[in-house]
Each structure stands twice: as C-alpha cells, then as structure tokens.
Design a protein around this motif. Sequence first.
Motif, PDB file in Angstrom:
ATOM      1  N   LEU A   1       0.876  -1.158   0.000  1.00  0.00           N
ATOM      2  CA  LEU A   1       0.000   0.000   0.000  1.00  0.00           C
ATOM      3  C   LEU A   1       0.923   1.219   0.000  1.00  0.00           C
ATOM      4  O   LEU A   1       1.653   1.444   0.955  1.00  0.00           O
ATOM      5  CB  LEU A   1      -0.878  -0.030   1.252  1.00  0.00           C
ATOM      6  N   ILE A   2       0.945   1.968  -1.099  1.00  0.00           N
ATOM      7  CA  ILE A   2       1.872   3.089  -1.248  1.00  0.00           C
ATOM      8  C   ILE A   2       1.171   4.359  -0.793  1.00  0.00           C
ATOM      9  O   ILE A   2       0.127   4.732  -1.317  1.00  0.00           O
ATOM     10  CB  ILE A   2       2.372   3.202  -2.698  1.00  0.00           C
ATOM     11  N   CYS A   3       1.763   4.996   0.198  1.00  0.00           N
ATOM     12  CA  CYS A   3       1.172   6.187   0.792  1.00  0.00           C
ATOM     13  C   CYS A   3       1.435   7.414  -0.077  1.00  0.00           C
ATOM     14  O   CYS A   3       2.241   7.377  -1.004  1.00  0.00           O
ATOM     15  CB  CYS A   3       1.734   6.386   2.194  1.00  0.00           C
ATOM     16  N   GLY A   4       0.782   8.509   0.249  1.00  0.00           N
ATOM     17  CA  GLY A   4       0.872   9.731  -0.530  1.00  0.00           C
ATOM     18  C   GLY A   4       2.276  10.291  -0.647  1.00  0.00           C
ATOM     19  O   GLY A   4       2.597  10.974  -1.618  1.00  0.00           O
ATOM     20  N   ASP A   5       3.150  10.002   0.337  1.00  0.00           N
ATOM     21  CA  ASP A   5       4.529  10.505   0.274  1.00  0.00           C
ATOM     22  C   ASP A   5       5.475   9.513  -0.400  1.00  0.00           C
ATOM     23  O   ASP A   5       6.677   9.741  -0.445  1.00  0.00           O
ATOM     24  CB  ASP A   5       5.037  10.842   1.673  1.00  0.00           C
ATOM     25  N   GLY A   6       4.947   8.392  -0.902  1.00  0.00           N
ATOM     26  CA  GLY A   6       5.770   7.391  -1.582  1.00  0.00           C
ATOM     27  C   GLY A   6       6.303   6.303  -0.672  1.00  0.00           C
ATOM     28  O   GLY A   6       6.913   5.344  -1.139  1.00  0.00           O
ATOM     29  N   SER A   7       6.093   6.425   0.641  1.00  0.00           N
ATOM     30  CA  SER A   7       6.534   5.368   1.555  1.00  0.00           C
ATOM     31  C   SER A   7       5.608   4.160   1.400  1.00  0.00           C
ATOM     32  O   SER A   7       4.454   4.288   0.989  1.00  0.00           O
ATOM     33  CB  SER A   7       6.565   5.865   3.000  1.00  0.00           C
ATOM     34  N   VAL A   8       6.131   2.973   1.728  1.00  0.00           N
ATOM     35  CA  VAL A   8       5.395   1.738   1.455  1.00  0.00           C
ATOM     36  C   VAL A   8       5.026   1.034   2.763  1.00  0.00           C
ATOM     37  O   VAL A   8       5.888   0.694   3.566  1.00  0.00           O
ATOM     38  CB  VAL A   8       6.219   0.785   0.566  1.00  0.00           C
ATOM     39  N   LEU A   9       3.727   0.819   2.945  1.00  0.00           N
ATOM     40  CA  LEU A   9       3.198   0.048   4.060  1.00  0.00           C
ATOM     41  C   LEU A   9       2.850  -1.324   3.517  1.00  0.00           C
ATOM     42  O   LEU A   9       2.064  -1.440   2.573  1.00  0.00           O
ATOM     43  CB  LEU A   9       1.953   0.721   4.640  1.00  0.00           C
ATOM     44  N   GLU A  10       3.455  -2.352   4.075  1.00  0.00           N
ATOM     45  CA  GLU A  10       3.165  -3.711   3.633  1.00  0.00           C
ATOM     46  C   GLU A  10       2.170  -4.333   4.604  1.00  0.00           C
ATOM     47  O   GLU A  10       2.440  -4.444   5.795  1.00  0.00           O
ATOM     48  CB  GLU A  10       4.445  -4.535   3.558  1.00  0.00           C
ATOM     49  N   ILE A  11       1.021  -4.726   4.079  1.00  0.00           N
ATOM     50  CA  ILE A  11      -0.030  -5.334   4.895  1.00  0.00           C
ATOM     51  C   ILE A  11       0.131  -6.843   4.814  1.00  0.00           C
ATOM     52  O   ILE A  11       0.012  -7.430   3.748  1.00  0.00           O
ATOM     53  CB  ILE A  11      -1.422  -4.901   4.409  1.00  0.00           C
ATOM     54  N   MET A  12       0.412  -7.450   5.948  1.00  0.00           N
ATOM     55  CA  MET A  12       0.623  -8.894   6.010  1.00  0.00           C
ATOM     56  C   MET A  12      -0.679  -9.647   6.253  1.00  0.00           C
ATOM     57  O   MET A  12      -0.896 -10.712   5.704  1.00  0.00           O
ATOM     58  CB  MET A  12       1.637  -9.237   7.107  1.00  0.00           C
ATOM     59  N   LYS A  13      -1.558  -9.091   7.112  1.00  0.00           N
ATOM     60  CA  LYS A  13      -2.857  -9.708   7.405  1.00  0.00           C
ATOM     61  C   LYS A  13      -3.925  -8.629   7.415  1.00  0.00           C
ATOM     62  O   LYS A  13      -3.698  -7.526   7.895  1.00  0.00           O
ATOM     63  CB  LYS A  13      -2.836 -10.413   8.765  1.00  0.00           C
ATOM     64  N   LEU A  14      -5.094  -8.981   6.885  1.00  0.00           N
ATOM     65  CA  LEU A  14      -6.198  -8.044   6.822  1.00  0.00           C
ATOM     66  C   LEU A  14      -7.516  -8.788   6.940  1.00  0.00           C
ATOM     67  O   LEU A  14      -7.549 -10.014   6.865  1.00  0.00           O
ATOM     68  CB  LEU A  14      -6.142  -7.232   5.538  1.00  0.00           C
TER      69      LEU A  14
END
Length: 151
Positions: free
Chosen positions: A105-118
């Motif tokens: 999930l790429i945030c507005g500033d370009g940093s990347v949040l990786e979602i492992m479980k949802l």
Amino acid sequence: LKALPDVLDGKITMETAATQDEELVKEAAMINAAEAELKVWEESALTCHNRMRGFSMWPGTFFYAQLDDEEPMKVKVVETRVLEEKMEPTNVIDIGPKKGDGLRLICGDGSVLEIMKLQPITRNVMDAKSFVNGLRGRTARWVKPPEGDKP
C-alpha cells in the motif's frame, strides 16, 4: 519510565512512592473509532503502521478498498510492516514480488506500508496472498471514505 528500574529492584514500593499532584492530572479524551482510519493519501507508512499498532486491540485500524467499479468496502488491517523503499505514489494495492510478501500500500509521500494480514468486512482474517487470490483478476485500490460513511 525513569523510575521503572527502581520499581523492579524493589527500591520503590507502594509505601515509598510519591503521591501524584492532583493539580497536574490531565484527562484523556475518549477514543473515537474515526481516529483509527488509515489516511494513506496524507500520512506516511510509518504513521499508518504506528496507528495500526496503537489501535490494534480496539477499535482496530481500517481503510477503504475498491475492487474495479464495485462499491468501496471497509478493510480492517491486522498486521503491517514498513518497507525501506520509496515508490511513486499510487492508489493501486498489489502484492510484493517475492514469496511471503504482503500487500504493498503506497502512501501519498511514496513510503510503502506492507499489509501482512487483513480482514475485509464480513470475512475472516486472512493473509495477503489469500486476499489476492480472492480478487480473481480484479484490481484493488485504496479510496477515501465514501461520503456519509465516515465514522
């Protein structure tokens, strides 16, 4: 925190502890479920990750995802990690290239949040691979909350 080692060593006990100055007491506001929304369009991956950790017990963090032209759905985020890399901002949610990678999930500033479980609404908690398998070729995108559905 400064006194914690002394508490563990037994130097500070209930009998020797200093009483709290009632004039310095601050009341904390009640937590509102709306505070748990991941606003990936305006927050960094680290902020979203820390929000997920802070609200993990209650109310749990969430974002809205849309599959192609379907109605947006609420998705609870259960486990994340922050990746060191930066990418071009996009609202497309895709799985990483390696086995065991989560949803990127790429945030507005370009940093990347990786979602492992949802956990999509009305479903059980699942890993990223299971979520992608359920897409059946559809594209998942994060979206801002639908009007009238803001918690």
